[in-house]
Structures are given as C-alpha cells and as structure tokens.
Design a protein around this motif. Structure first.
Motif, mmCIF file in Angstrom:
data_model
loop_
_atom_site.group_PDB
_atom_site.id
_atom_site.type_symbol
_atom_site.label_atom_id
_atom_site.label_comp_id
_atom_site.label_asym_id
_atom_site.label_seq_id
_atom_site.Cartn_x
_atom_site.Cartn_y
_atom_site.Cartn_z
ATOM 1 N N HIS A 1 -46.389 121.120 23.551
ATOM 2 C CA HIS A 1 -47.252 121.830 22.422
ATOM 3 C C HIS A 1 -48.733 121.277 23.166
ATOM 4 C CE1 HIS A 1 -43.937 121.976 20.017
ATOM 5 N NE2 HIS A 1 -42.952 120.899 20.515
ATOM 6 N N ARG B 1 -49.146 125.908 25.598
ATOM 7 C CA ARG B 1 -49.162 126.745 23.766
ATOM 8 C C ARG B 1 -49.240 128.481 24.682
ATOM 9 N NH1 ARG B 1 -47.228 125.528 19.593
ATOM 10 N NH2 ARG B 1 -48.239 127.385 17.692
ATOM 11 N N LEU C 1 -40.721 128.543 23.405
ATOM 12 C CA LEU C 1 -41.187 129.568 22.142
ATOM 13 C C LEU C 1 -41.126 128.853 20.495
ATOM 14 C CD1 LEU C 1 -42.098 132.528 24.242
ATOM 15 C CD2 LEU C 1 -42.902 130.378 24.236
ATOM 16 N N GLN D 1 -42.242 125.890 19.686
ATOM 17 C CA GLN D 1 -43.720 125.840 19.832
ATOM 18 C C GLN D 1 -44.036 126.003 18.359
ATOM 19 O OE1 GLN D 1 -44.727 128.060 23.461
ATOM 20 N NE2 GLN D 1 -45.053 126.166 24.628
ATOM 21 N N ARG D 2 -43.824 127.352 18.286
ATOM 22 C CA ARG D 2 -44.133 128.449 16.938
ATOM 23 C C ARG D 2 -43.664 126.987 15.516
ATOM 24 N NH1 ARG D 2 -42.768 133.830 19.230
ATOM 25 N NH2 ARG D 2 -44.966 133.892 19.949
ATOM 26 N N GLN E 1 -43.591 123.813 15.517
ATOM 27 C CA GLN E 1 -44.512 123.050 15.657
ATOM 28 C C GLN E 1 -45.235 123.178 14.626
ATOM 29 O OE1 GLN E 1 -42.946 119.501 15.940
ATOM 30 N NE2 GLN E 1 -41.673 120.746 16.019
ATOM 31 N N SER E 2 -46.062 124.577 14.891
ATOM 32 C CA SER E 2 -47.156 124.829 13.484
ATOM 33 C C SER E 2 -47.020 125.300 12.982
ATOM 34 C CB SER E 2 -48.632 125.353 14.985
ATOM 35 O OG SER E 2 -48.033 126.131 15.652
#
Length: 177
Positions: free
Chosen positions: A108, A113, A151, A154-155, A157-158
């Motif tokens: 992250h 990212r 991926l 990563q997405r 978490q946001s």
C-alpha cells in the motif's frame, strides 16, 4: 499340453520379476564410482532446457483477463506463498518478519500502488531485495493470479462506501461478508 506350457511360461515370468526388486541404485548424495567427481547426483548438462520452458515463457508474457476465478486462485496462492511475510492485508507485518526477518515493503506504499501487475510478476519470478525468486515454486499463471490479487488488496484498502451499491452497504452494516 497347451495349458501346462502356459503355466510354465507364467512361472518363469514371475521368477524373473524378482531381479527387478534387487537392482543396484544410488541415493542422491551417495558416492558413486560411475562419474569422475564421485557423486551420484549430477547437474544437468550446460544448455539443457526444461521441456516446459516455452509454455512457461508464453504464460509469463500473456497476462490473463481479470476474472473472479483468477482472483480466487490468486488469493489461494497469496495465502500460501506471500502471507507469511506480507500478512493477509499486504502491509508487511507477517509472522516471518515478526520473528526477526527483514520487513517487506507494504503493498500500500505509494511506490507499489503505482506498480503494475507485471512488476509483481517480475518480483515473484526474479526476487527483489532479500526476497528470493519463487520461480521454481509458483507457476507462471499463478504469478499473474497473485499479482491480480495484490491489485485487489490495494484497491480494497482505499475503497470508499460510495463505491458500494445500496445492497452491499446494507450487508456491510449488518456485519455480513
């Protein structure tokens, strides 16, 4: 008479099988007079190519389409190979660094990212920093699956609540998964 000949042939054939059980052999690291270096375990001759080399190279070059099956396979492989160091969420707080091994970077972080899936496939294939290559453990198609799952991590978490449908928000509010 024919019956007796058949039985005799069968008995002779069975008695010959016993020699197969007593064949000389060498264990991998046992000394052997067969080779000049005295080792029974020999490395492959120079220039030897794996019979899967072409298929593996093609699998590394061809990124598969994103599907739920690919993500599920990536999650499964991530849990096996990546989670011990990177933890379930990808922050690098796994059990291996907790026992003194260097902490891997968080997936992250801003740098990772921005990295595409090909970068993660490359790191799995060649290693990076203190992480050694997993090319002999993870099949090329599974490397793409792991990259796709990273991926998705990563997405996740946001992600904002606005990205969810009303039904998904309701399910989340009830504590469902």
């Amino acid at each position: 008479m024919r019956r007796y000949l058949t039985m005799l042939f069968a008995l002779l054939a069975l008695s010959a099988c016993d020699e197969m059980n007593q064949q000389p052999r060498y264990d991998s690291y046992e000394e052997s007079p067969l080779f000049r270096d005295g080792k029974s375990l020999q490395s492959a001759p120079p220039g030897t190519v794996s019979r899967n080399a072409r298929a593996d190279a093609e699998a590394l070059l061809n990124r598969p389409p994103m599907t739920s099956a690919l993500l599920e396979r990536g999650r499964e492989r991530f849990e096996i190979y990546c989670r011990p160091c990177h933890d379930a969420s990808g922050y690098g707080n796994g059990t291996v660094p907790a026992r003194g091994f260097p902490k891997p970077p968080s997936f992250h972080s801003a740098r990772l990212r921005l990295a595409g899936p090909a970068y993660f496939v490359s790191v799995i294939t060649d290693g990076h920093g203190v992480m050694y290559s997993y090319a002999d453990r993870v099949a090329p198609a599974d490397r793409w699956a792991i990259a796709a799952y990273i991926l998705a991590l990563q997405r996740s978490q946001s992600a904002t609540l606005d990205a969810l449908t009303a039904a998904e928000r309701q399910k989340l509010a009830k504590g469902g998964s």
